[in-house]
Design an enzyme around this catalytic site. Structure first.
Site, short mmCIF file in Angstrom:
data_model
loop_
_atom_site.label_atom_id
_atom_site.label_comp_id
_atom_site.label_asym_id
_atom_site.label_seq_id
_atom_site.Cartn_x
_atom_site.Cartn_y
_atom_site.Cartn_z
N CYS A 129 49.41 64.15 54.22
CA CYS A 129 48.77 65.29 53.94
C CYS A 129 49.95 65.95 52.65
CB CYS A 129 47.98 66.20 54.97
SG CYS A 129 47.45 67.27 54.74
N CYS A 131 50.47 68.91 51.82
CA CYS A 131 50.87 70.57 51.59
C CYS A 131 51.76 70.85 51.67
CB CYS A 131 49.82 71.05 52.91
SG CYS A 131 50.13 70.88 54.15
N CYS A 139 46.30 70.97 50.60
CA CYS A 139 46.61 69.79 51.63
C CYS A 139 45.94 68.42 50.15
CB CYS A 139 45.64 69.73 52.45
SG CYS A 139 45.98 70.89 53.47
N LYS A 205 39.27 69.58 62.10
CA LYS A 205 40.24 70.17 62.36
C LYS A 205 40.15 71.47 61.91
CE LYS A 205 44.59 70.77 59.84
NZ LYS A 205 45.57 70.16 59.39
N ARG A 215 53.46 76.17 59.71
CA ARG A 215 53.88 75.80 58.61
C ARG A 215 55.20 76.55 58.34
NH1 ARG A 215 47.63 78.40 57.23
NH2 ARG A 215 46.35 76.71 57.72
N ARG A 227 42.71 77.89 54.13
CA ARG A 227 42.03 76.45 53.92
C ARG A 227 40.46 76.02 54.75
NH1 ARG A 227 47.05 74.95 53.63
NH2 ARG A 227 48.61 73.86 55.61
N GLU A 243 31.51 64.97 61.49
CA GLU A 243 32.95 64.33 61.13
C GLU A 243 33.34 63.20 61.78
OE1 GLU A 243 34.37 65.47 58.51
OE2 GLU A 243 34.41 67.13 57.77
N LYS A 258 41.28 69.42 66.81
CA LYS A 258 42.45 70.09 66.98
C LYS A 258 42.32 71.40 66.47
CE LYS A 258 46.19 70.47 63.39
NZ LYS A 258 46.71 70.18 62.24
N TYR A 323 53.77 69.76 72.16
CA TYR A 323 54.81 69.75 71.81
C TYR A 323 55.93 69.95 72.71
CZ TYR A 323 53.88 70.56 66.58
OH TYR A 323 53.14 70.73 65.23
#
Ligand code: PBG
Ligand code: ZN
Length: 334
Positions: A129, A131, A139, A205, A215, A227, A243, A258, A323
């Protein structure tokens, strides 16, 4: 033969299958395995350096030296899949995010070293991406009114994917949400001789508030605007299936939904409509919310993490990007 009369008190007892840990384990319907987990990392464009991220306790931006050390320790615990995000070097950002496709950029340099060190013992996925590399933080490219341009952005995204693949990435994961980017990446990868590099598409997304901490981590917040012109409306689910089906047609190898926890219905819908491996991305805000409550002693972190991962898995996710991956294995939370 008389059918069992379930109205007789105590004849049918679901609780029999809940008696004892062995019984519960035997009849358990969903199991979590380390091979499903994908650990995200933020890599600096330098050898040295460690920068904690205030809104994501336990996660830091790392230079290559620390990243390798971390990946090695995590691999010992069973974390074998990583998702790499890069940061731009000082003064490197421009309107087109051209630094994103430099062979000497943060991601290609890190991937080269990871592959040199671990070879096939580690699966490397890279986020594709613009961004983190555009000076405006969007993006894709912008027109003079600040609208994100679709088709003109595709070549830069494809070049970025090729740079990652040539550095040794096993999988490239486009997260930009431009229309047609999976086909553009596939064509560019094949033309560059990278036909074995797989594409994990961020197919679905949402324009979510759950990306806030990320971010900060990736220094990728849009300067102006939001976005919503390219990421999905959080109210939609049919559009998510559309999609996903488009990405299948364009040649994606794996799909993603996501964020994860607020979109379990979407995970289920996409899983039922497609035949590709499906990833759920348990994003930064979902991680930070659990961390914040756990730090205050309001929630039992380990039990919450297991419950959340099981929820994504039950909904239909095959791969789990989290994470919490390292900590879950280190502390035996699965
Ligand atoms: C970049 C990107 C984002 C995330 C993954 N890739 C942020 C965004 O779209 O603003 C979010 C990941 C997270 O929140 O953990 N396009
Ligand atoms: Zn982006």
């Amino acid at each position: 033969m008389n059918p069992v009369d379930a109205t007789v008190p105590g004849r049918v007892r679901p609780r029999r299958l809940r008696h004892g840990a062995l019984m519960r384990a035997m009849v358990r319907e969903t199991r979590l395995h380390p091979s499903q987990l994908i650990m995200p990392h933020f890599v600096l464009p330098t050898d040295e350096g460690r920068e904690p991220i205030a809104s994501m306790p336990g996660i830091e931006r790392m230079g290559r030296t620390e990243l390798l050390r971390r990946i090695e320790a995590d691999a010992e615990l069973g974390v074998r899949n990583v998702l790499i995000f890069g940061l731009a070097a000082e003064g490197e950002k421009d309107p087109h995010g051209t630094a994103s496709s430099h062979a000497e950029g943060a991601v290609p340099r890190a991937v080269q070293e990871i592959k040199k060190h671990f070879g096939d013992d580690l699966l490397v996925i890279t986020d594709v991406c613009l961004c983190a590399y555009t000076d405006h933080g969007h993006c894709g490219f912008l027109d003079e009114h600040g609208e994100v341009l679709n088709d003109p952005s595709l070549a830069q995204l494809a070049a970025m994917a090729v740079a990652h693949a040539q550095a040794g990435a096993d999988v490239v994961a486009p997260s930009d949400m431009m229309d047609g980017r999976v086909a553009a990446l596939r064509d560019a990868l094949d033309a560059a001789g990278c036909e074995t590099t797989a594409i994990l598409s961020y197919s679905v997304k949402y324009a979510s508030a759950y990306y806030g901490p990320f971010r900060d981590a990736a220094d990728s917040a849009p300067g102006k605007g939001d976005r919503q012109g390219y990421q999905m409306d959080v109210a939609n689910v049919q559009e998510a299936v559309r999609e996903a089906l488009l990405d299948v047609e364009e040649g994606a190898d794996m799909l993603m939904v996501k964020p994860a926890l607020a979109y379990l219905d979407v995970i289920r819908a996409v899983k039922q409509a497609t035949l590709l491996p499906l990833a759920a991305y348990n994003v930064s805000g979902e991680y930070s919310a659990v961390k914040a409550a756990a730090e205050r002693g309001w929630l039992d972190e380990g039990r919450i993490v297991r419950e959340n991962l099981l929820a994504m898995s039950r909904a239909g996710a095959d791969l789990l990007i989290t994470y919490h991956a390292r900590q879950a294995l280190e502390e035996g939370w699965l």
